[in-house]
Design a protein around this motif. Structure first.
Motif, short mmCIF file in Angstrom:
data_model
loop_
_atom_site.label_atom_id
_atom_site.label_comp_id
_atom_site.label_asym_id
_atom_site.label_seq_id
_atom_site.Cartn_x
_atom_site.Cartn_y
_atom_site.Cartn_z
N GLU A 430 -6.04 -20.17 -13.58
CA GLU A 430 -5.29 -20.77 -14.22
C GLU A 430 -4.23 -20.09 -15.01
O GLU A 430 -3.11 -20.71 -15.32
CB GLU A 430 -6.03 -21.71 -15.36
CG GLU A 430 -6.89 -22.70 -14.69
CD GLU A 430 -7.71 -23.71 -15.51
OE1 GLU A 430 -7.64 -23.64 -16.72
OE2 GLU A 430 -8.38 -24.57 -14.89
N SER A 431 -4.22 -18.88 -15.32
CA SER A 431 -3.36 -18.08 -16.02
C SER A 431 -2.19 -17.37 -15.18
O SER A 431 -1.12 -17.22 -15.65
CB SER A 431 -3.70 -16.94 -16.91
OG SER A 431 -4.90 -17.43 -17.64
N LEU A 432 -2.50 -17.36 -14.01
CA LEU A 432 -1.49 -17.05 -12.94
C LEU A 432 -0.13 -17.57 -12.80
O LEU A 432 -0.56 -18.93 -12.28
CB LEU A 432 -2.20 -16.23 -11.80
CG LEU A 432 -3.06 -15.14 -11.79
CD1 LEU A 432 -4.00 -14.93 -10.41
CD2 LEU A 432 -2.37 -13.81 -12.22
N GLN A 433 0.83 -17.25 -13.19
CA GLN A 433 2.17 -18.12 -12.76
C GLN A 433 2.49 -17.94 -11.35
O GLN A 433 3.48 -17.34 -11.13
CB GLN A 433 3.00 -17.51 -13.86
CG GLN A 433 2.82 -17.96 -15.12
CD GLN A 433 3.57 -17.16 -16.25
OE1 GLN A 433 4.27 -16.13 -15.56
NE2 GLN A 433 3.18 -17.11 -17.15
N TYR A 434 1.72 -18.55 -10.46
CA TYR A 434 2.03 -18.41 -8.98
C TYR A 434 1.69 -19.80 -8.53
O TYR A 434 0.92 -20.46 -8.96
CB TYR A 434 1.11 -17.40 -8.45
CG TYR A 434 1.54 -16.13 -8.81
CD1 TYR A 434 2.42 -15.38 -8.07
CD2 TYR A 434 0.96 -15.44 -9.94
CE1 TYR A 434 2.94 -14.20 -8.46
CE2 TYR A 434 1.53 -14.10 -10.40
CZ TYR A 434 2.55 -13.47 -9.75
OH TYR A 434 3.11 -12.53 -9.68
N GLY A 435 2.43 -19.98 -7.28
CA GLY A 435 2.24 -21.25 -6.25
C GLY A 435 0.86 -21.31 -5.89
O GLY A 435 0.30 -22.12 -5.52
N MET A 436 0.48 -19.83 -5.43
CA MET A 436 -0.97 -19.75 -4.76
C MET A 436 -1.91 -18.70 -5.07
O MET A 436 -1.13 -17.55 -5.66
CB MET A 436 -0.57 -19.61 -3.41
CG MET A 436 0.34 -20.56 -2.46
SD MET A 436 0.75 -20.29 -0.87
CE MET A 436 2.30 -19.16 -1.06
N VAL A 437 -3.03 -18.81 -5.24
CA VAL A 437 -3.94 -18.18 -5.68
C VAL A 437 -5.23 -17.66 -4.45
O VAL A 437 -5.80 -18.97 -4.47
CB VAL A 437 -4.73 -18.58 -6.97
CG1 VAL A 437 -5.44 -17.27 -7.64
CG2 VAL A 437 -3.59 -18.83 -8.05
N GLY A 438 -5.31 -16.67 -4.08
CA GLY A 438 -6.53 -16.39 -3.26
C GLY A 438 -7.56 -15.77 -4.10
O GLY A 438 -7.38 -14.62 -4.69
#
Ligand code: ADP
Length: 482
Positions: A430-438
């Protein structure tokens, strides 16, 4: 390895269902990046040519958009089958024009075709809404309609999939398209158009303009009033320019731009799985994808262990001509790409990084894959997209530091991390400012999930149930006097 169906190698542009030359008669050569051999030449089209293609797409829009979704769907499904029936030939052609290993080209044809299949299905599911009315004697209905003529500009790193990801939903929605493929790699696009025609796509619905003058074509696509939508994948620099140009006619836009993916390995990670995931994530397409791990961040406690396991795997990667069997890493696309990668590595080495695997001395366009340690956020490769087979491994010592370093970039496309702790997984994701998280995964692309970025990585989503919305306008109808 050569193509069985020679008809798939096209040397003309595709406009109004016809194989077409440039008005000027000019052509330019398409070369194999592995050895510079000329594969063929294609028309070098200009503003006049693209204007004509736009007018044709506009002429066809009313017919295509009013066709039953079921009928559009059937054509797309046939196209999907033809792409898969010709998978091997399309893969050979792709490796010839772009350099990626044949097994990756085979994968890209399947991946690219999957968008046509997915959106052949989604075509039939463009539902509207009936909204509970706000006053007596009125009804509110919401419908979705195709945006109109769509201009599509794509990069060279996925010569087929970047096109099908846009064309699939556009055609499914009822839009007609004018495509400008990357100047280095138009052949996969033309082969796909050939198969689209065989699948029964009516003339003028899909048009491909080949050109060596990207800015001239881009200017016309973004400023022509008949074009209602621009979908672009490529660099942030060009994306910003196209966005600016599109402002003159307020076009709807989708942009899939650069990335700077963090690949974080926490101390509780399965290190073997993380090392394996990092190989796939970093070295696919010789590191030339916008979702490739650009910064591998590893917790202090497992840093040495990870570097050792990862390096062992990197040393096993075979470099060579993509058409040769067993090759994992092909050439970079062109000389300026080689120069850029070399400069980034040189900058890091000068600032104290250590090269523990590989070499910064390319042979032609071929690099031995590199692993760098002792890297830090002051080196240029921390903030720039490397786009080559170079894996810098950074060190961190707390979750907060890992999150801060990961988000310390203007980009926000893909991110990855490895952990087995459920609390940490939710917090970090939830903290990663990204459109996609692997999460515990190094490969995330699939037609069933929404692909796209935040921040300067762009806007809009490709694939999934969301992808078709990029090509639709919402219309609300208030019915009164009931
Ligand atoms: P990459 O670094 O991946 O080549 P680019 O943004 O340069 O990224 O290229 C992506 C696509 O954008 C290609 O089709 C290219 O021809 C096109 N392109 C490059 N410059 C322009 C421009 N000025 N206007 C429109 N399209 C452009």
């Amino acid at each position: 390895m050569s193509m069985k169906n020679k008809d798939l190698l096209r040397s003309k542009a595709f406009v109004d269902g016809k194989w077409t030359d440039a008005h000027s008669g000019k052509t330019y050569d398409i070369k194999n990046p592995a050895d510079d051999s000329v594969i063929t030449s294609v028309p070098d089209m200009d503003e006049e040519d693209v204007k004509e293609a736009i007018e044709i797409a506009d002429r066809e829009f009313p017919k295509w958009s009013s066709m039953l979704a079921k009928d559009r769907s059937e054509i797309l499904d046939k196209w999907y089958r033809l792409l898969m029936d010709n998978q091997e030939d399309l893969a050979v052609l792709m490796t010839m024009e772009m350099g990626k290993p044949l097994k990756e080209s085979m994968g890209e044809v399947a991946y690219g075709a999957s968008f046509i299949q997915w959106f052949s299905e989604e075509a039939k599911r463009v539902y509207g809404d009936v909204v509970p009315n706000h006053a007596q004697g009125k009804r509110i209905v919401v419908i979705k309609q195709p945006v109109g003529v769509t201009g599509i500009i794509t990069p060279w790193n996925f010569p087929l999939a970047m096109i099908t990801r846009k064309v699939g939903p556009a055609l499914a929605a009822g839009c007609t398209v004018v495509i400008k493929p990357a100047q280095d790699t138009p052949l996969s696009a033309l082969a796909a158009a050939y198969l689209a025609q065989k699948a029964g796509l009516p003339p003028g619905v899909l048009n491909i303009v080949t050109s060596n003058s990207a800015s001239e074509i881009g200017k016309e696509l973004t400023t022509n009033k008949l074009v209602k939508k621009i979908s672009f994948t490529g660099s942030t620099k060009v994306g910003k320019m196209l966005m600016e140009q599109s402002a003159s006619t307020v076009k709807k836009i989708s942009l899939e731009l650069g990335g700077n993916a963090p690949f974080v390995v926490f101390e509780d990670a399965d290190i073997e799985a993380a090392a394996e995931g990092a190989i796939a994530c970093k070295f696919r397409n010789a590191g030339q994808t916008c979702v490739c791990a650009n910064r591998i961040l590893v917790h202090d406690k497992v840093y040495d262990q990870f570097v050792e396991k990862f390096s062992e795997k990197v040393k096993k990667l075979k470099v060579g001509n993509g058409l040769d069997s067993g090759v994992d890493i092909g050439p970079l696309i062109n000389d300026s790409a080689v120069e850029k990668v070399s400069e980034l590595v040189e900058d890091a080495l000068q600032k104290g990084a250590k090269l523990v695997v590989g070499s910064n001395k390319p042979e032609g366009r071929f690099f031995d894959p590199m692993v760098l340690t002792d890297v830090n956020d002051e080196m240029e490769m921390f903030s720039k997209e490397i786009f080559g087979p170079v894996a810098p491994v950074y060190r961190f010592s707390s979750d907060e530091e890992a999150i801060e370093l990961s988000n310390k970039t203007k980009f926000g496309l893909a991110s990855y991390f490895y952990s087995r702790d459920i609390g940490r997984i939710w917090k970090v994701a939830e903290s990663l400012q990204y459109g996609m998280v692997g999460i515990n995964e190094g490969l995330i692309s699939t037609e069933v999930a929404p692909f796209g970025g935040v921040k300067e990585s762009g806007m809009g989503r490709e694939g999934s149930k969301y992808g078709i919305d990029e090509y639709l306008n919402i219309k609300y109808m208030l019915m009164g006097g009931l």
